[in-house]
Design a protein around this motif. Sequence first.
Motif, PDB file in Angstrom:
ATOM      1  N   VAL A 503       0.830  -1.201   0.000  1.00 10.38           N
ATOM      2  CA  VAL A 503       0.000   0.000   0.000  1.00 10.38           C
ATOM      3  C   VAL A 503       0.862   1.248   0.000  1.00 10.38           C
ATOM      4  CG1 VAL A 503      -1.693   1.298   1.334  1.00 10.38           C
ATOM      5  CG2 VAL A 503      -1.948  -1.160   1.075  1.00 10.38           C
ATOM      6  N   ASN A 504       1.924   1.270   0.794  1.00 10.70           N
ATOM      7  CA  ASN A 504       2.742   2.476   0.914  1.00 10.70           C
ATOM      8  C   ASN A 504       3.638   2.710  -0.292  1.00 10.70           C
ATOM      9  OD1 ASN A 504       2.685   3.828   3.878  1.00 10.70           O
ATOM     10  ND2 ASN A 504       2.181   1.664   3.999  1.00 10.70           N
ATOM     11  N   THR A 505       3.896   1.665  -1.067  1.00 14.52           N
ATOM     12  CA  THR A 505       4.693   1.839  -2.281  1.00 14.52           C
ATOM     13  C   THR A 505       3.831   1.847  -3.538  1.00 14.52           C
ATOM     14  OG1 THR A 505       5.088  -0.547  -2.265  1.00 14.52           O
ATOM     15  CG2 THR A 505       6.783   0.855  -1.309  1.00 14.52           C
ATOM     16  N   GLU A 683      -2.358  13.214   6.247  1.00 10.72           N
ATOM     17  CA  GLU A 683      -3.201  12.336   5.423  1.00 10.72           C
ATOM     18  C   GLU A 683      -3.264  10.927   5.987  1.00 10.72           C
ATOM     19  OE1 GLU A 683       0.953  12.125   3.604  1.00 10.72           O
ATOM     20  OE2 GLU A 683      -0.370  13.643   4.432  1.00 10.72           O
ATOM     21  N   LEU A 684      -2.356  10.576   6.930  1.00  9.25           N
ATOM     22  CA  LEU A 684      -2.368   9.246   7.550  1.00  9.25           C
ATOM     23  C   LEU A 684      -3.481   9.102   8.584  1.00  9.25           C
ATOM     24  CD1 LEU A 684       1.466   8.713   8.069  1.00  9.25           C
ATOM     25  CD2 LEU A 684       0.025   7.750   6.278  1.00  9.25           C
ATOM     26  N   SER A 685      -4.019  10.210   9.073  1.00  6.72           N
ATOM     27  CA  SER A 685      -5.089  10.160  10.082  1.00  6.72           C
ATOM     28  C   SER A 685      -6.452  10.512   9.501  1.00  6.72           C
ATOM     29  CB  SER A 685      -4.761  11.116  11.231  1.00  6.72           C
ATOM     30  OG  SER A 685      -4.644  12.443  10.761  1.00  6.72           O
ATOM     31  N   CYS A 686      -6.514  10.918   8.261  1.00  9.67           N
ATOM     32  CA  CYS A 686      -7.765  11.326   7.623  1.00  9.67           C
ATOM     33  C   CYS A 686      -8.330  10.132   6.865  1.00  9.67           C
ATOM     34  CB  CYS A 686      -7.513  12.515   6.695  1.00  9.67           C
ATOM     35  SG  CYS A 686      -9.000  13.295   6.094  1.00  9.67           S
ATOM     36  N   LYS A 687      -9.338   9.480   7.405  1.00  4.55           N
ATOM     37  CA  LYS A 687      -9.879   8.247   6.840  1.00  4.55           C
ATOM     38  C   LYS A 687     -10.983   8.570   5.842  1.00  4.55           C
ATOM     39  CE  LYS A 687      -8.777   5.211  10.679  1.00  4.55           C
ATOM     40  NZ  LYS A 687      -7.881   4.363   9.864  1.00  4.55           N
ATOM     41  N   PRO A 688     -10.907   8.007   4.636  1.00  9.90           N
ATOM     42  CA  PRO A 688     -11.938   8.294   3.624  1.00  9.90           C
ATOM     43  C   PRO A 688     -13.237   7.556   3.939  1.00  9.90           C
ATOM     44  CG  PRO A 688     -10.398   6.689   2.774  1.00  9.90           C
ATOM     45  CD  PRO A 688      -9.874   7.090   4.133  1.00  9.90           C
ATOM     46  N   LEU A 689     -14.338   8.242   3.735  1.00  3.67           N
ATOM     47  CA  LEU A 689     -15.654   7.644   3.930  1.00  3.67           C
ATOM     48  C   LEU A 689     -16.409   7.495   2.620  1.00  3.67           C
ATOM     49  CD1 LEU A 689     -17.737   6.650   6.050  1.00  3.67           C
ATOM     50  CD2 LEU A 689     -18.671   8.968   6.027  1.00  3.67           C
ATOM     51  N   CYS A 690     -16.297   8.491   1.735  1.00  2.00           N
ATOM     52  CA  CYS A 690     -17.068   8.472   0.493  1.00  2.00           C
ATOM     53  C   CYS A 690     -16.248   9.128  -0.616  1.00  2.00           C
ATOM     54  CB  CYS A 690     -18.401   9.203   0.686  1.00  2.00           C
ATOM     55  SG  CYS A 690     -19.426   9.265  -0.786  1.00  2.00           S
ATOM     56  N   PHE A1002      -5.227  10.093  -4.049  1.00  2.00           N
ATOM     57  CA  PHE A1002      -6.277   9.619  -4.937  1.00  2.00           C
ATOM     58  C   PHE A1002      -5.717   9.350  -6.328  1.00  2.00           C
ATOM     59  CE2 PHE A1002      -9.587  10.328  -8.085  1.00  2.00           C
ATOM     60  CZ  PHE A1002     -10.625   9.543  -7.606  1.00  2.00           C
ATOM     61  N   ARG A1003      -4.894  10.243  -6.807  1.00  2.00           N
ATOM     62  CA  ARG A1003      -4.325  10.062  -8.144  1.00  2.00           C
ATOM     63  C   ARG A1003      -3.335   8.891  -8.179  1.00  2.00           C
ATOM     64  NH1 ARG A1003      -5.288  15.417  -7.201  1.00  2.00           N
ATOM     65  NH2 ARG A1003      -6.356  16.564  -8.866  1.00  2.00           N
ATOM     66  N   ARG A1004      -2.554   8.722  -7.106  1.00  2.23           N
ATOM     67  CA  ARG A1004      -1.608   7.609  -7.066  1.00  2.23           C
ATOM     68  C   ARG A1004      -2.337   6.263  -7.014  1.00  2.23           C
ATOM     69  NH1 ARG A1004       3.635   8.677  -5.345  1.00  2.23           N
ATOM     70  NH2 ARG A1004       3.935   6.453  -5.769  1.00  2.23           N
ATOM     71  N   PHE A1005      -3.382   6.185  -6.167  1.00  4.26           N
ATOM     72  CA  PHE A1005      -4.120   4.926  -6.050  1.00  4.26           C
ATOM     73  C   PHE A1005      -4.926   4.645  -7.311  1.00  4.26           C
ATOM     74  CE2 PHE A1005      -3.786   5.524  -1.312  1.00  4.26           C
ATOM     75  CZ  PHE A1005      -3.014   4.401  -1.105  1.00  4.26           C
ATOM     76  N   ARG A1006      -5.353   5.692  -8.011  1.00  3.85           N
ATOM     77  CA  ARG A1006      -6.106   5.458  -9.240  1.00  3.85           C
ATOM     78  C   ARG A1006      -5.201   4.887 -10.330  1.00  3.85           C
ATOM     79  NH1 ARG A1006      -9.839   9.678 -12.744  1.00  3.85           N
ATOM     80  NH2 ARG A1006     -11.092   8.061 -13.760  1.00  3.85           N
ATOM     81  N   LYS A1023     -10.685   1.390  -0.980  1.00  2.00           N
ATOM     82  CA  LYS A1023     -10.152   0.334  -0.106  1.00  2.00           C
ATOM     83  C   LYS A1023      -8.694   0.588   0.243  1.00  2.00           C
ATOM     84  CE  LYS A1023      -8.993  -3.529  -1.981  1.00  2.00           C
ATOM     85  NZ  LYS A1023      -9.009  -4.856  -2.649  1.00  2.00           N
ATOM     86  N   HIS A1024      -7.873   0.876  -0.745  1.00  2.00           N
ATOM     87  CA  HIS A1024      -6.447   1.068  -0.477  1.00  2.00           C
ATOM     88  C   HIS A1024      -6.179   2.375   0.253  1.00  2.00           C
ATOM     89  CE1 HIS A1024      -6.043  -2.061  -3.673  1.00  2.00           C
ATOM     90  NE2 HIS A1024      -5.084  -2.458  -2.876  1.00  2.00           N
ATOM     91  N   HIS A1025      -7.000   3.384   0.031  1.00  2.00           N
ATOM     92  CA  HIS A1025      -6.834   4.622   0.798  1.00  2.00           C
ATOM     93  C   HIS A1025      -7.149   4.389   2.273  1.00  2.00           C
ATOM     94  CE1 HIS A1025      -7.529   9.273   0.889  1.00  2.00           C
ATOM     95  NE2 HIS A1025      -6.628   8.855   1.744  1.00  2.00           N
ATOM     96  N   TRP A1026      -8.145   3.554   2.549  1.00  2.00           N
ATOM     97  CA  TRP A1026      -8.449   3.225   3.945  1.00  2.00           C
ATOM     98  C   TRP A1026      -7.294   2.457   4.579  1.00  2.00           C
ATOM     99  CZ3 TRP A1026     -12.553   4.325   7.189  1.00  2.00           C
ATOM    100  CH2 TRP A1026     -12.587   3.618   8.391  1.00  2.00           C
TER     101      TRP A1026
END
Length: 1069
Positions: A503-505, A683-690, A1002-1006, A1023-1026
Motif C-alpha cells: 500500500v505504501n509503495t 493524510e495518515l489520520s484522515c480516513k476516507p468515507l465516500c 487519490f491520483r496515485r491509487f487510481r 479500499k487502499h486509501h483506507w
Amino acid sequence: MAEENLETDDLRSTMPAELHHAHSQYSQWKFKLFRVRSMEKAPLPSEAHPEKGALLGISPSVAPEIELDNGMSSGSVMKLCLGGKSKENVEGPGQRVDKKLEEMDTHMSHLRGLCRLCGMALRKVKGPVHDVHGKLDEVSKCVLRKMGCRFTSWPEVILKVFKVDVTEDIESVHPLSFCNRCWMVAKRGGGVCSFSAIRVPEWKAHSSLCHLCSPKKCSYQRTRRKRRKTIPRAQSLAKRTRCEHTDSISTGERRGLRPAGDRHHVPGLRGWRNSGIQREKWVRNITQCQEDHFGTKLISEKLPVDFVFSFTCTVCDHLLFDPVQSPCGHLFCSSCIIKYNHVLGHHCPACNLPCAPDDLSPPAKTFLSALHSLPLLCPRGGCGEEVRLDSFKTHCQDHELNEQNARKPEFDNYLLANKGGRPRQHLLSLTRRAQKHRLKDLKNQVKEFADKEEGGDLKSVCLTMFLLALRSGNEHRQADELEALMQGRGIGLHPAVCLAIRVNTFLSCSQYHKMYRTVKATSGRQIFQPLHTLRAAEKELLPGFHQFEWQPALKNVSTSCNVGIINGLSGWASSVDDSPADTISRRFRYDVALVSALKDLEEDIMEGLRESGREDSACTSGFSVMIKECCDGMGDVSEKHGGGPAVPEKAVRFSFTVMSISVRADDDKEEVTIFTEPRPNSELSCKPLCLMFVDESDHETLTALLGPIVAERNAMKESRLILSVGGLPRFFRFQFRGTGYDEKMVRELEGLESSGSTYVCTLCDSSRAEASKNMVLHAITRSHEENLDRYEIWRTNPFSESADELRDRVKGVSAKPFMETQPTMDALHCDIGNATEFYKIFQDEIGEVYQKVSPSREERRSWRAALDKQLRKKMKLKPVMRMNGNYARRLMTQEAVEVVCELVPSEERREALRELMRLYLQMRPVWRATCPTKECPDQLCRYSFNSQRFADLLSSTFKYRYNGKITNYLHKTLAHVPEIIERDGSIGAWASEGNESANKLFRRFRKMNARQSKSFELEDVLKHHWLYTSKYLQKFMEAHKDSAKVLQATIDPIEMQDDEDLSLAMNDI
C-alpha cells in the motif's frame, strides 16, 4: 574301474578352480603347464549348494578357509599351474570380502588419527582433542558465551565458523575429531567467524587410490634414473601361511574328503576361528549396531542352533531388527545391509551375488510373527522377566525411566497426578489464567535462572528453550524460522508488513506478484507473502469485519455489521420524474467505518487507560469520541483509462478523523482524555468515507449523495455504540464537528450565497461594507439552526417583502442547509487566501497604484511579470496559475518582503510593507498552531493588539485597496480568531489540511488500480486509501522500516554479515 574313478576324482578335486571348464572332453591327466591369463570359471556340481555348511554352524563366507588333510598340498599345484598370478584370482569370495573389511578397518584407523577440519595428524598438535558431534564443554561454552555466541553443540559452531556441515558425516569417510588448533580458531572468532585461512579438506570414501592407505612416496631426483610412476595399491597384508592357500577348494569337496572324526583336529581350524573373530570386529566397526540390536544370548529358552541362525542377521550376527530379504533369500537388518553395501559395494554378504538397495523386500508375515514372538530374558539385575522381542525395547526404556526418576526426586512435583474427577486437561486447552497457575513454579525457576545467568533476559531464555525443544523434535524448519527471528532476520515477513509495503509503495497486484516471484526465485525462500494471504489480512482492517451493536438501534439504518463498500446512491430516494444520477459514488456505511476506526485504535485506547491510572474493568461506559469531518473537491482527476458512463472528471471526497477519546468513570466528575490524535492534519489520520465523481458546485447532486451520510450521522447522535475493546464490551458516544471545509464548501452545505456575495462572512451577518469599516469588532452569530429558520423565511416570505428586503432579512441564505457545520475558519485555506491578497498588494506597490486612479490591464500584467521574475530570481519561486499551500508558505516570509521591496520605489511604502508582514507573521502561528496556549502563548496574548494595528494599516496606508471592501479570509483573520480559539481551543487542529493532502493519494491509487470499469476502480481506490490510513499497518511499517535490509540479507547473507551497518530506505524496495 572304481579305483580309477576315485583316483580321477581325487586329482580332479586337487585342480585349481580356474582350470575347470564345463565343456572339457580331454583326459584329466593331461595338463598343459603354461601361465593362465584368464579362463572362464564354472562351478562344480558339489558347489551348487554352498549354504550346506551353514547348517553345521560354519559361515559360508569363511568356510573356504578350512584346509583339508588329504595328503595333497594344493600349494604345489598352484605354484606349478599359476606361477606369478595375483592373489585375487586364486582367492575365494569370502576371503576377498575379509580383506576388503580389513582394508576398511585400516582406513578408519587412519581417519581416527586425523583432524576433521584441517586434516593434520592429531598427534602432531598439542592440546586436547574435541568430538565433532559432541556438545560444548563448560570451558568452551563459557568462552564463547562471553563473545556473544549462544550455540550449545560443536556442529553449530563448525557450521558458523568453518562453513562445513558435519551433521551428515559418515564414520568410514570422515574423521570424528578435530584438533586443538581448530578449537583456538573457533574461539578467536567468537563462534561466528574465522580469522584464519584454514582450508577444510574434501574427504572421500575409501578406494584403491586412497591417499591415506597408499600415500605417495618421494622419488629421488638425483639418482640419474628414470622415474617410475608409483602404482597405487591396497594396504599390504601379512604373508599368508601355507594352510591359507587351500581356499581354492570348495567347501563341499572338503567336507566330502575329510575323514570322519577329524573335525577337532583340523590344523586350520584355530586360524579360521581367529579370522572369523577379526571379521566380526571389522563388521562391527562398519555397522555400529551393538547398542541398538539384541544378541542371541538374550534368548531365554534353549532353541536349536539352526532355528536361532534363521533369525540372525548375516552381517552383524544379532537378532534381526527391521528385517529385509535379498533376492537370493538371505535376511539382514535394514540398517546393517545399507551400511555394509555403502562400504563394500552392492552384493550379498552371504553369497556375493548382486544386491541393490532397491531389490530388498520385507520378509513374509509368518516369519515376522515368529521373529517377534521370540522370548528374551531381561538382563537387568533383579528383573529376570521374559519379554517378547517386539516389547523388549519398551521394557528396557521403562527401566531407564525408573532410574532417572530415582536419581532426580525433585522433579516428582511436576508429574501429572490425577486426583480423581474429570481428566486433566492439556495445557493449550486451558484459559490464560489457568495456564499461569499451572506454570507458576516453572516460571519462577526460569526467571530466577535468567536473573542469575542471563542478566534478566527472560525472553531470550524462553525462546532458546522453545528452540531447543523444536530441534529435539526434528522440527528444523520451524526452528530455523524462530532462530532467524531471534537474530533479527525474519525468513518470512508478516502478512501485515507485506500489505503495508504494497500500500505504501503503491504496487498493483501484478507488480506485487512479480516482486514476490522474483524474490522467491532469487533467495530460494518465501520472503513476501502471496496475494491471497494479503487479501485475508485486508478483511480484518477494512470496515465490516467486527461485530457491534447500537443502543437504541439506529433509525433507518440496517443492523447488519458485515457491510463493506456500498454504492453511494443506495440511500437516494428519487421520485419518478427524476432522471438517473449522472455520477458514480462508492462509500462505507458511516457507523461501520467508525467501528473499524475504533478497533484500529484499540491498543492506543488501552494504553491511555493504563497511563491515566484507570481500572480497566471500571471503564466500560462513558466513552466520548470527537470526530472531525472534512469534505472538499479534488479538482480535475481525468485519466485516459477506464470505461463506463460519461461522468464528470471532477471528484469529491468526504472523510473523517478521530480527534480525541475521553472517558468518565462511574465515580469521576470530569472526563479524562485518554487519546489525542498527534497528527490531526496528516493524510495518515484522515480516513476516507465516500468518494464520488461529481462537481462540488453541483448543489443538487452533492446534496443527494451526502444525504444518506447526514441521516446516519444524525441517527448516531441519539444512540450509543456497544463495542468490544480490550476484551470487554464498552459504550461509546460520538460528537461530530464539520470543520474541514473551505469557504466554497461551507456555503454549499449551509445554503449561503457564493463567496462574491454582499455578505462576506459565513460566521457573522456583516456585509462587505460593514466589515471594511469595522475590521476587528465582530462576533459569531450564524449557526445551522438559524440558517434553517432563515431558509424557511426565504421559502415562504411570511411578510410579503420584496426580493431585496427578503434577502437582507435572511442575510444571504438562498438554499436549504442540509449538513451541519461548525462555525469556524479553515487554517489552510485562510493561509492561501491571505497569501493571494498579499500577492496582489505586492503588485500594486510595485506599480504605485496608490498614486493612480485606474491602471490598465497591460500595466497590471507588467507588474505581475516583474514580481514573478524577481521572486524566481531571488527565491527560486516559480509562478503558479493558482495559489497553493506550498507557494503561500514561502511567499509569506520576511525574506520575500525584502525581495519585493527592491522593486518598490518609495522607502515609506517599503517600511509599510515590512510592518504589515511583521504583524501578519506574529498573528499567523495563533490560528496555525495545534494548541496555541502551549505553542505560542505570547502571540496569543498580543493577538488583539496586533490585529488592531494590522487593520489600521489596511485602512490608512493601503486605503486605496480596502476602501469599502475586504476579502473573506482577511475579515475572519482580524475579527473571529480570538473567539474561535476561546471556544474550541484551536483552529489549526481542526483544519482540512489532511483531506487536501490526500488529493495526491487519490491520483496515485487510481493509477495503481487502473481498471476497465470506473466503478470497480473507485472501490479499489477507496479500499487502499483506507488501508493507507490504518494505524495497525503504520506501526508495522515503523517496526519493519528496514525490511529491505532483511530482504537483502536473505538473498546474499555473506555480504550482509560483512557489512552489518548497511541501512536501506523502505522506498528502495
